[in-house]
Design a protein around this motif. Sequence first.
Motif: not given
Length: 93
Positions: A10, A13-14, A16-18, A20-21, A30, A33, A37
Motif C-alpha cells: 500500500n 501504491e499510494y 506512486k499514485s501521489a 503521478l497526480l 497528490a 496521497m 503514504t
Amino acid sequence: MGKLEDLKNNIGEYFKSAELLFKEGLTNAAFMMYFKTLVTIADYTLWRDLRVLPDNHRERFRLLKPRYPDLYNVLSYYFPLGTHTQGKLMKDS
C-alpha cells in the motif's frame, strides 16, 4: 500475504499514485496521497513493532507520540493540512 506485506505494498501504491497526480498538476489530490503514504508508514511501523493497527487518527497519534516522536511530529504537522485538503476535494467534487 501477511499484514506487513500488505501495508508495504500500500505504501508503494499510494506513493506512486501521489507522484503521478503531482506530475499531472493535481496538487491537492497528490498531497492527500502523500499524506496517506505517511499514515500507512505509521501503521506499518505500529504493526511491525506492536502488532496493533489503530482504528482512527486519535489512536494512531496516541500510540506514536511516546514511541516514535519524530514520526508523530511529522504526521501531526501535516494532519490539519490533510484534513483541510480532503474536505476541499470532497466539496469540489
